[in-house]
Design a protein around this motif. Structure first.
Motif, short mmCIF file in Angstrom:
data_model
loop_
_atom_site.label_atom_id
_atom_site.label_comp_id
_atom_site.label_asym_id
_atom_site.label_seq_id
_atom_site.Cartn_x
_atom_site.Cartn_y
_atom_site.Cartn_z
N ILE A 75 0.83 -1.21 0.00
CA ILE A 75 0.00 0.00 0.00
C ILE A 75 0.86 1.26 0.00
CG2 ILE A 75 -1.71 1.31 1.31
CD1 ILE A 75 -2.86 -1.33 2.28
N VAL A 76 1.85 1.32 0.89
CA VAL A 76 2.62 2.55 1.08
C VAL A 76 3.77 2.65 0.08
CG1 VAL A 76 3.99 3.87 2.73
CG2 VAL A 76 2.00 2.58 3.51
N ASN A 114 8.33 9.93 -1.78
CA ASN A 114 7.17 9.20 -1.28
C ASN A 114 5.90 10.04 -1.37
OD1 ASN A 114 8.40 6.64 0.07
ND2 ASN A 114 9.69 8.33 0.76
N SER A 115 4.83 9.41 -1.81
CA SER A 115 3.54 10.09 -1.92
C SER A 115 2.67 9.90 -0.69
CB SER A 115 2.78 9.59 -3.16
OG SER A 115 2.57 8.18 -3.07
N LYS A 116 3.10 9.01 0.24
CA LYS A 116 2.28 8.74 1.42
C LYS A 116 3.07 8.83 2.72
CE LYS A 116 -0.86 5.66 -1.07
NZ LYS A 116 -1.47 4.31 -1.15
N MET A 117 4.36 9.13 2.64
CA MET A 117 5.19 9.19 3.84
C MET A 117 5.93 10.52 3.88
SD MET A 117 6.87 5.38 4.09
CE MET A 117 7.20 5.63 5.82
N SER A 118 5.92 11.15 5.05
CA SER A 118 6.70 12.37 5.27
C SER A 118 8.02 12.01 5.94
CB SER A 118 5.92 13.34 6.16
OG SER A 118 5.65 12.76 7.43
N THR A 147 5.21 14.93 1.86
CA THR A 147 5.11 13.99 0.74
C THR A 147 5.38 14.72 -0.57
OG1 THR A 147 2.72 14.38 0.62
CG2 THR A 147 3.46 12.54 1.98
N LYS A 148 6.22 14.12 -1.41
CA LYS A 148 6.61 14.67 -2.71
C LYS A 148 7.19 16.08 -2.59
CE LYS A 148 5.49 11.32 -5.56
NZ LYS A 148 6.48 10.67 -6.47
N TYR A 196 4.16 7.62 8.59
CA TYR A 196 2.93 7.32 7.86
C TYR A 196 1.83 7.09 8.89
CZ TYR A 196 -0.49 4.81 5.03
OH TYR A 196 -1.65 4.40 4.41
#
Length: 252
Positions: A75-76, A114-118, A147-148, A196
């Motif tokens: 998922i992540v 990462n689009s879902k993790m800072s 994210t990104k 996340y």
């Protein structure tokens, strides 16, 4: 035949009496200890678990955790951050009598793919060196990357009259004469926290920007990086800590 009335048993040989049988049916025990008697015929001593049972128990225990772990990765899809060296310049650069002086100004670009993790960067250490000779180092302030997200950072490293090995001095002089530039190496070490939701993981990240050529040929004391910005090479991260067990050590 008539028995001699004066006959007697031979001296030194006892009369052979038959052995007596004990009344309880057990042989006589000359010692003082008594044999153990099991008064519970249904008692069975406990046996240690077999290796097979231990392996089955471990597999049953780890299966749910591994399943959650792999679902989390699907998922992540966590990815390692990237670092670019956008520019590197040097001023007041001199080498004389095994003494080196100079001031290096560099600009780094940190990116979070990462689009879902800072990400949270802490204890960022930048080191400038030549071969195996460390010239200077400095630290950056902690910072966050969403994210990104991406962020540039400037840093300054300087030395004044630092002693260096004679081989380093000779190689610098040779490069200045042949190439009109001098190559330096940069290493960035940092502690990065991946976040996340309620899950966090911490990793030690190290990147290298090697063979960065700076134009300081001849007797020129200042110059800029030769060529465009370069992406620093990453060393495999070392996992330090993870909450809820949902983080892997080495990320793609």
């Amino acid at each position: 035949m008539q028995q001699d009335p004066n006959s007697r048993p031979a001296t030194g040989y006892p009369y052979p009496y038959p052995p007596q049988q004990p009344a309880n049916g057990y042989p006589p025990n000359a010692g003082t200890a008594y044999p153990y008697q099991n008064h519970n015929p249904y008692y069975v001593p406990l046996q240690p678990p077999s290796l097979r049972a231990v392996l089955i128990f471990t597999a049953v225990l780890l299966l749910p955790i591994l399943s959650i772990f792999f679902i989390f990765l699907i998922i992540v899809r966590p990815q390692s951050p990237t670092v670019y060296l956008n520019s590197l310049s040097v001023s007041n650069f001199t080498v004389s009598d095994n003494r080196l002086s100079g001031k290096w100004d560099l600009r780094l670009q940190f990116q979070n793919p990462n689009s879902k993790m800072s990400l949270h960067y802490d204890d960022v250490l930048c080191t400038l060196y030549r071969g195996r000779e460390t010239l200077s180092e400095t630290r950056l302030q902690p910072f966050d990357l969403g994210t990104k997200d991406q962020a540039p950072f400037n840093a300054t490293l300087s030395v004044s009259g630092t002693y260096v090995d004679g081989r380093v001095v000779d190689s610098i002089g040779k490069e200045r004469a042949e190439k009109g530039s001098v190559e330096f190496d940069l290493r960035v070490v940092s502690l990065v926290t991946f976040r996340y939701g309620v899950y966090t993981g911490r990793s030690s990240e190290t990147v290298f920007c090697d063979d960065v050529a700076v134009g300081v040929g001849g007797n020129i004391s200042s110059g800029n990086m030769v060529g465009p910005a370069m992406r620093c090479k990453r060393e495999n991260g070392r996992f330090l800590h993870c909450s809820a067990g949902l983080m892997r050590e080495t990320m793609k």
